[in-house]
Design a protein around this motif. Structure first.
Motif, PDB file in Angstrom:
ATOM      1  N   MET A 146      -2.209  32.603  36.578  1.00 42.94           N
ATOM      2  CA  MET A 146      -1.036  31.745  36.585  1.00 42.94           C
ATOM      3  C   MET A 146      -0.271  32.001  37.881  1.00 42.94           C
ATOM      4  O   MET A 146       0.114  33.131  38.170  1.00 42.94           O
ATOM      5  N   ARG A 186       2.724  31.217  38.814  1.00 42.78           N
ATOM      6  CA  ARG A 186       4.135  31.588  38.702  1.00 42.78           C
ATOM      7  C   ARG A 186       4.479  31.753  37.230  1.00 42.78           C
ATOM      8  O   ARG A 186       3.780  31.266  36.360  1.00 42.78           O
ATOM      9  N   LEU A 208       6.483  30.976  33.878  1.00 45.25           N
ATOM     10  CA  LEU A 208       7.105  29.790  33.309  1.00 45.25           C
ATOM     11  C   LEU A 208       8.498  30.142  32.795  1.00 45.25           C
ATOM     12  O   LEU A 208       8.732  31.246  32.318  1.00 45.25           O
ATOM     13  N   GLU A 219       1.537  22.571  37.260  1.00 44.32           N
ATOM     14  CA  GLU A 219       0.776  23.792  36.963  1.00 44.32           C
ATOM     15  C   GLU A 219      -0.528  23.485  36.212  1.00 44.32           C
ATOM     16  O   GLU A 219      -1.276  24.392  35.862  1.00 44.32           O
ATOM     17  N   ARG A 220      -0.758  22.205  35.938  1.00 43.99           N
ATOM     18  CA  ARG A 220      -1.950  21.734  35.214  1.00 43.99           C
ATOM     19  C   ARG A 220      -2.030  22.292  33.790  1.00 43.99           C
ATOM     20  O   ARG A 220      -3.105  22.557  33.283  1.00 43.99           O
TER      21      ARG A 220
END
Length: 71
Positions: free
Chosen positions: A3, A5, A7, A38-39
């Motif tokens: 990931m 970043r 959330l 971010e998909r």
């Protein structure tokens, strides 16, 4: 999956609502664009997001919730 970043709490809440009750997420929700970037979600009613688009979790979005133990 890595990931890029963290959330925000609001983005995580939006993911949870999309998991359990996607019709309750307003298309004007400001978190939708960040989650799309971010998909973690995708528009399902149109090829491009629009005011009438509906959203669903992608496999990456489901993976985030599984790692949190909620999916």
């Amino acid at each position: 999956m890595i990931m890029p970043r963290l959330l925000s709490p609001h983005e995580l809440a939006t993911l949870l609502i999309l998991l359990h009750s996607p019709a309750q997420v307003a298309n004007t929700n400001p978190n939708l664009e960040a989650l799309r970037a971010e998909r973690l979600i995708e528009a399902v009613s149109m090829t491009a997001p629009s005011p009438s688009s509906e959203y669903r979790l992608t496999e990456q979005g489901n993976a985030v919730l599984r790692r949190l133990g909620v999916a």
